[in-house]
Design a protein around this motif. Sequence first.
Motif, mmCIF file in Angstrom:
data_model
loop_
_atom_site.group_PDB
_atom_site.id
_atom_site.type_symbol
_atom_site.label_atom_id
_atom_site.label_comp_id
_atom_site.label_asym_id
_atom_site.label_seq_id
_atom_site.Cartn_x
_atom_site.Cartn_y
_atom_site.Cartn_z
ATOM 1 N N ASP A 1 1.081 -1.271 -0.099
ATOM 2 C CA ASP A 1 0.088 -0.031 -0.023
ATOM 3 C C ASP A 1 0.937 1.140 -0.027
ATOM 4 O OD1 ASP A 1 -2.258 -1.309 -0.286
ATOM 5 O OD2 ASP A 1 -2.891 -1.053 1.945
ATOM 6 N N TRP A 2 2.135 1.179 0.043
ATOM 7 C CA TRP A 2 2.878 2.264 0.245
ATOM 8 C C TRP A 2 3.177 2.700 -1.312
ATOM 9 C CZ3 TRP A 2 5.379 5.115 3.748
ATOM 10 C CH2 TRP A 2 5.289 4.871 5.277
ATOM 11 N N ILE A 3 2.908 1.851 -2.358
ATOM 12 C CA ILE A 3 2.934 2.149 -3.603
ATOM 13 C C ILE A 3 1.711 2.659 -4.283
ATOM 14 C CG2 ILE A 3 3.462 1.216 -6.001
ATOM 15 C CD1 ILE A 3 4.599 -1.407 -4.749
ATOM 16 N N PHE A 4 1.596 3.989 -4.943
ATOM 17 C CA PHE A 4 0.530 4.692 -5.268
ATOM 18 C C PHE A 4 -0.156 3.843 -6.347
ATOM 19 C CE2 PHE A 4 0.639 9.271 -4.052
ATOM 20 C CZ PHE A 4 1.325 9.090 -3.030
ATOM 21 N N LYS A 5 -1.504 3.655 -6.323
ATOM 22 C CA LYS A 5 -2.218 2.908 -7.202
ATOM 23 C C LYS A 5 -2.312 3.832 -8.778
ATOM 24 C CE LYS A 5 -4.091 -0.330 -4.908
ATOM 25 N NZ LYS A 5 -3.328 -1.907 -4.858
ATOM 26 N N ILE A 6 -2.141 3.167 -9.852
ATOM 27 C CA ILE A 6 -2.313 3.699 -11.163
ATOM 28 C C ILE A 6 -3.652 4.249 -11.324
ATOM 29 C CG2 ILE A 6 -2.064 3.367 -13.672
ATOM 30 C CD1 ILE A 6 0.520 1.555 -12.897
ATOM 31 N N PRO A 7 -3.876 5.598 -11.940
ATOM 32 C CA PRO A 7 -5.249 5.767 -12.186
ATOM 33 C C PRO A 7 -6.058 4.661 -13.042
ATOM 34 C CG PRO A 7 -3.669 7.742 -12.446
ATOM 35 C CD PRO A 7 -2.856 6.361 -12.321
ATOM 36 N N LEU A 8 -7.202 4.300 -12.640
ATOM 37 C CA LEU A 8 -7.942 3.549 -13.370
ATOM 38 C C LEU A 8 -8.360 4.116 -14.583
ATOM 39 C CD1 LEU A 8 -9.531 0.974 -13.427
ATOM 40 C CD2 LEU A 8 -11.639 2.087 -12.349
ATOM 41 N N ALA A 9 -8.533 5.470 -14.781
ATOM 42 C CA ALA A 9 -8.638 6.272 -16.142
ATOM 43 C C ALA A 9 -7.522 5.670 -16.981
ATOM 44 C CB ALA A 9 -8.940 7.617 -15.820
ATOM 45 N N GLU A 10 -6.493 5.809 -16.555
ATOM 46 C CA GLU A 10 -5.236 5.380 -17.368
ATOM 47 C C GLU A 10 -5.289 3.990 -17.852
ATOM 48 O OE1 GLU A 10 -1.445 6.093 -19.529
ATOM 49 O OE2 GLU A 10 -3.112 7.324 -18.587
ATOM 50 N N ILE A 11 -5.388 3.027 -16.984
ATOM 51 C CA ILE A 11 -5.715 1.749 -17.343
ATOM 52 C C ILE A 11 -6.686 1.487 -18.223
ATOM 53 C CG2 ILE A 11 -6.001 -0.810 -16.499
ATOM 54 C CD1 ILE A 11 -4.617 0.308 -13.924
ATOM 55 N N ASN A 12 -7.719 2.100 -18.373
ATOM 56 C CA ASN A 12 -8.770 1.981 -19.197
ATOM 57 C C ASN A 12 -8.693 2.524 -20.423
ATOM 58 O OD1 ASN A 12 -10.268 0.669 -17.122
ATOM 59 N ND2 ASN A 12 -11.542 2.454 -16.552
ATOM 60 N N ALA A 13 -7.893 3.732 -20.439
ATOM 61 C CA ALA A 13 -7.780 4.337 -21.880
ATOM 62 C C ALA A 13 -6.327 3.854 -22.894
ATOM 63 C CB ALA A 13 -7.800 5.763 -21.650
ATOM 64 N N ASN A 14 -5.299 3.442 -22.021
ATOM 65 C CA ASN A 14 -4.181 3.316 -22.508
ATOM 66 C C ASN A 14 -3.820 1.615 -22.983
ATOM 67 O OD1 ASN A 14 -1.432 2.765 -23.073
ATOM 68 N ND2 ASN A 14 -0.550 4.338 -21.292
ATOM 69 N N PRO A 15 -3.824 1.728 -24.331
ATOM 70 C CA PRO A 15 -3.780 0.222 -24.911
ATOM 71 C C PRO A 15 -2.436 -0.575 -24.697
ATOM 72 C CG PRO A 15 -3.083 1.657 -26.527
ATOM 73 C CD PRO A 15 -3.764 2.646 -25.267
ATOM 74 N N ASN A 16 -1.553 0.181 -23.743
ATOM 75 C CA ASN A 16 -0.268 -0.601 -23.503
ATOM 76 C C ASN A 16 -0.547 -1.047 -22.054
ATOM 77 O OD1 ASN A 16 1.214 -0.559 -25.832
ATOM 78 N ND2 ASN A 16 1.526 1.668 -25.603
ATOM 79 N N LEU A 17 -1.616 -0.548 -21.151
ATOM 80 C CA LEU A 17 -1.484 -1.044 -19.763
ATOM 81 C C LEU A 17 -2.955 -1.643 -19.863
ATOM 82 C CD1 LEU A 17 -0.748 2.085 -17.983
ATOM 83 C CD2 LEU A 17 0.614 0.106 -18.484
ATOM 84 N N SER A 18 -2.987 -2.800 -18.777
ATOM 85 C CA SER A 18 -4.393 -3.456 -18.480
ATOM 86 C C SER A 18 -4.464 -3.626 -17.150
ATOM 87 C CB SER A 18 -4.071 -5.073 -19.165
ATOM 88 O OG SER A 18 -3.170 -5.738 -18.316
ATOM 89 N N THR A 19 -5.530 -4.232 -16.633
ATOM 90 C CA THR A 19 -5.788 -4.467 -14.974
ATOM 91 C C THR A 19 -4.729 -4.988 -14.370
ATOM 92 O OG1 THR A 19 -7.072 -6.397 -15.619
ATOM 93 C CG2 THR A 19 -8.177 -4.392 -15.464
ATOM 94 N N SER A 20 -3.844 -5.979 -15.102
ATOM 95 C CA SER A 20 -2.873 -6.566 -14.409
ATOM 96 C C SER A 20 -1.801 -5.783 -14.181
ATOM 97 C CB SER A 20 -2.483 -7.804 -15.549
ATOM 98 O OG SER A 20 -1.758 -7.273 -16.635
ATOM 99 N N ASP A 21 -1.529 -4.593 -14.871
ATOM 100 C CA ASP A 21 -0.426 -3.724 -14.388
ATOM 101 C C ASP A 21 -0.708 -2.881 -13.278
ATOM 102 O OD1 ASP A 21 1.627 -3.872 -16.911
ATOM 103 O OD2 ASP A 21 -0.482 -3.395 -17.967
ATOM 104 N N GLN A 22 -2.007 -2.886 -12.732
ATOM 105 C CA GLN A 22 -2.253 -2.304 -11.348
ATOM 106 C C GLN A 22 -1.310 -2.788 -10.335
ATOM 107 O OE1 GLN A 22 -2.921 0.271 -9.901
ATOM 108 N NE2 GLN A 22 -4.947 0.625 -10.513
ATOM 109 N N ASN A 23 -0.781 -1.812 -9.483
ATOM 110 C CA ASN A 23 -0.149 -1.841 -8.268
ATOM 111 C C ASN A 23 -0.896 -2.663 -7.244
ATOM 112 O OD1 ASN A 23 2.152 -0.943 -9.246
ATOM 113 N ND2 ASN A 23 1.540 1.271 -8.791
#
Length: 549
Positions: A527-549
């Motif tokens: 939890d010390w690691i900031f979460k990646i914004p969900l809006a970024e994961i939803n919009a960026n084709p190079n990121l997916s839910t598996s990339d979330q911290n």
Amino acid sequence: MYSKIKYILLMFLAISITSCEEEFLDRTPTDAISASDALASQENMQLVLNGVHRGLYSQSQTVFPGGNSARANNHYWIPLGDNITGGLIHSANANNLSWRSAMQWNEHTQPTSLTVELLWYHRYNIILHANLLINGITSGELTETPELNSILGQAYTYRAYAYLSLVQHFGRGYLIGDPATDPGVPLLFSSESPFTSQPRSTVEEIYTQIGLDLNDAITAFENGAPRPSGGAEAKSQLNINVAYGLKARWALSKGDWQTAADAAVKAREGYPLLSESDWKAGFYTNDLSEVIWGSHVIQAETTFFRSYFYLASNTFNGSQIRNNPKIADRRLVDAIPDTDYRGDVFLPDAPNSNTSAANGNGGWANNTNPLYTTEDEFDAAIAEIKSEYGLVSGHNTHPYMHFKLKQANPGTIDPDDIIYMRSSEMYLIEAEAKLMMDDLDGAKEALRPLAEARDSAWNADDFTTEEDFFEHLKFQWRLEMWGEGFGYTNHIRWDEGINHAADGGSGASEVLYQNAYQVEKPSLNDDWIFKIPLAEINANPNLSTSDQN
């Protein structure tokens, strides 16, 4: 990034100064020029750079689409480092700008929170404009001049600054993880649409890029024009000292101790330590001799009730402060020697005048301080504090409240500068780096100028082992840099958790702090690691839910 960043540059550049409507200028107080002209001349590139300078502290909706007036960028991000680690302690329940929610760890741990979303996009906004300048200048279409090299040096430094911020918040700490495999953040080098980025690079790859950018920045500055002289506004411009200071931070965070020590020495050259009177003045201006870099907040772009001082300074005339004076950890304050003048900015015996105080001891009826035997004495002490520090009638007082951060005009909502880098930090970095190289004597000598300047009785011989000196060095970090946002990166580098209950307690309320009252150390708690914004994961084709911290 993918969905928003393709519009960021257009917003920043698309409307020229001559064709801007007055309404837009009122709403967007930056130097905007047309996209086609942005790289046409050295002067226009300086305008782009000036926009980045101002974007550090402007309200986020003036920097990119989808921004929000509840965050004024570094006004929020700088003190956040001490807010979420429990150094800057809340004394009562107030949640303006989600400042309490951030303190309770309900912001950076939520992928839909405004805090993580705006921090992510603000840092990539900086990277995008740095890319624009770097790509434009290195294309070779403009004649090289010292002034152009200075712009290039600032652009490389800004990109390194933004990536260091991103990887330290959205990636696992370098020293407590496996940087070769731990996911970092996406690299972005484009300055033209569609602004696509790579997938998440490793922490190591991001750190490597930061090092390359800082070396390129230093080279450019060495061939560049000096930073303009002048008042507080001059230190908004980055220079070679800023690049070396960031190199010292970068190297310290990755365990490159010799590089950290060497860069820290170079960063502080020409920035003498503060006198006692200047140290106690309030840290509201870049004019202080130690300030290497800071944002000079101009009247036209003030943020008023979104400012650093609204969130952290007990002299600010805003409800976040009046109802919730910020206090320091009493374990830190109680450890300050009488011979150290830094202790004078903390008031452990201030009466608790707030009947809504989280500890339940507010008001004369609940007074527990034996110094005040009558209500008249209690009220007189409150009046004296208000008079001395310029507080208004609505300001509450609280034991262990601080007056380190004070406005130029206490009791107002006037804007003040945001300090990012001081030479004191560089003494601390050098001392820590030398200690990590098992050079105890060298570490003591590195700290000596700072420690002796603050504490007339400081004696290096009091610390006979590396362990003893390391604990003292941590104390020096926490005291010297209190309220300036270093708590988060220090906790991660030292792999230290949060425990408001230990050693007699910090003075924080467990009811108010909830799950943030005790937090396991970073190596054991993601939890010390900031979460990646969900809006970024939803919009960026190079990121997916598996990339979330």
